[in-house]
Design a protein around this motif. Structure first.
Motif, PDB file in Angstrom:
ATOM      1  N   ARG A  27     126.882   7.994  90.617  1.00 48.74           N
ATOM      2  CA  ARG A  27     127.564   8.564  89.765  1.00 48.74           C
ATOM      3  C   ARG A  27     129.350   8.241  89.922  1.00 48.74           C
ATOM      4  NH1 ARG A  27     129.049   9.681  85.101  1.00 48.74           N
ATOM      5  NH2 ARG A  27     130.381  11.564  84.615  1.00 48.74           N
ATOM      6  N   GLN A  28     129.763   8.005  91.223  1.00 50.20           N
ATOM      7  CA  GLN A  28     131.021   7.678  91.490  1.00 50.20           C
ATOM      8  C   GLN A  28     131.070   5.905  90.874  1.00 50.20           C
ATOM      9  OE1 GLN A  28     131.276   8.093  95.746  1.00 50.20           O
ATOM     10  NE2 GLN A  28     132.560   9.906  95.487  1.00 50.20           N
ATOM     11  N   THR A  97     136.230  11.964  90.052  1.00 53.40           N
ATOM     12  CA  THR A  97     135.297  12.988  89.786  1.00 53.40           C
ATOM     13  C   THR A  97     135.934  14.544  89.605  1.00 53.40           C
ATOM     14  OG1 THR A  97     133.804  11.938  91.379  1.00 53.40           O
ATOM     15  CG2 THR A  97     133.291  14.202  91.042  1.00 53.40           C
TER      16      THR A  97
END
Length: 229
Positions: A27-28, A97
């Motif tokens: 995700r990062q 994020t």
């Protein structure tokens, strides 16, 4: 026999240490690849107000670490444009994020040393600056790499409008002493402390970061707040 001159190191002095670290999550990594380019400060930027049409002020945070302070300040102040500089990819990914989770549209990011950016900015374009717990470069031979130096303060002062607020914090005693001396020696930064609590206690609007909770320094955090004159 002719003496040979010592070779000149062409590399600029960095104000931060290693850049590599832990691998990013999927995700990062996706945020770094997709979101960061959209938020990146353009090369050669001189007027940061162009990044934030209609913003009341422009703030700069240098070395935002995991981004906790940056994200929360931007969330609290949607009318302000916030630029964050951070050379570490892990910190950048964490900030991205938080930016995505909060739906922030008032943040722009630079994954690099902040000094070239500050040097290129127009005169009087910054309204507030945060320099919170920068790399202290503890060894004596390394301390020339510390961010707070006379040349940098000259660039920072030029980029700050009259009345701009500048906050510096550190938990390393030698850096606190040195930085305060440089700020006061410049002559354009008015130290706002009226009593010891003003530099011993965190300001009311401060957002505690994960770095602070680790207590890695050799003293309690020191908070210096200045006004550009």
């Amino acid at each position: 026999m002719t003496d040979k001159a010592a070779p000149v190191d062409p590399r600029p002095i960095r104000t931060f240490g290693r850049v590599g670290g832990r691998s990013l999550s999927a995700r990062q990594q996706a945020l770094v690849e997709d979101l960061l380019p959209r938020l990146a400060v353009p090369e050669g930027l001189s007027d940061p107000r162009m990044l934030f049409p209609g913003a009341r002020e422009v703030w700069l945070e240098i070395g935002f670490g995991g981004g906790e302070h940056l994200v929360e300040q931007a969330r609290r102040h949607p009318e302000v444009g916030v630029i964050g500089c951070e050379p570490f990819i892990e910190g950048m990914a964490k900030a991205l994020t938080g930016i995505e989770a909060n739906g922030l549209t008032n943040v722009r990011l630079l994954m690099d040393d902040a000094r070239p950016l500050v040097a290129a900015l127009d005169e009087g374009c910054l309204d507030r600056v945060f320099i919170l717990f920068p790399d202290p470069w503890r060894k004596k031979r390394q301390q020339k790499r510390r961010l707070i130096q006379p040349d940098f303060l000259a660039s920072l002062y030029r980029a700050c409008r009259k009345g701009a607020r500048v906050r510096f914090a550190t938990d390393v005693a030698s850096y606190a002493d040195e930085a305060l001396g440089y700020f006061l020696g410049h002559g354009g930064f008015d130290w706002q402390a009226k009593s010891a609590d003003d530099w011993r206690l965190a300001p009311a609007d401060h957002v505690t970061t994960r770095y602070e909770t680790k207590k890695l320094g050799d003293c309690a955090p020191v908070w210096f707040n200045f006004l550009a004159q």
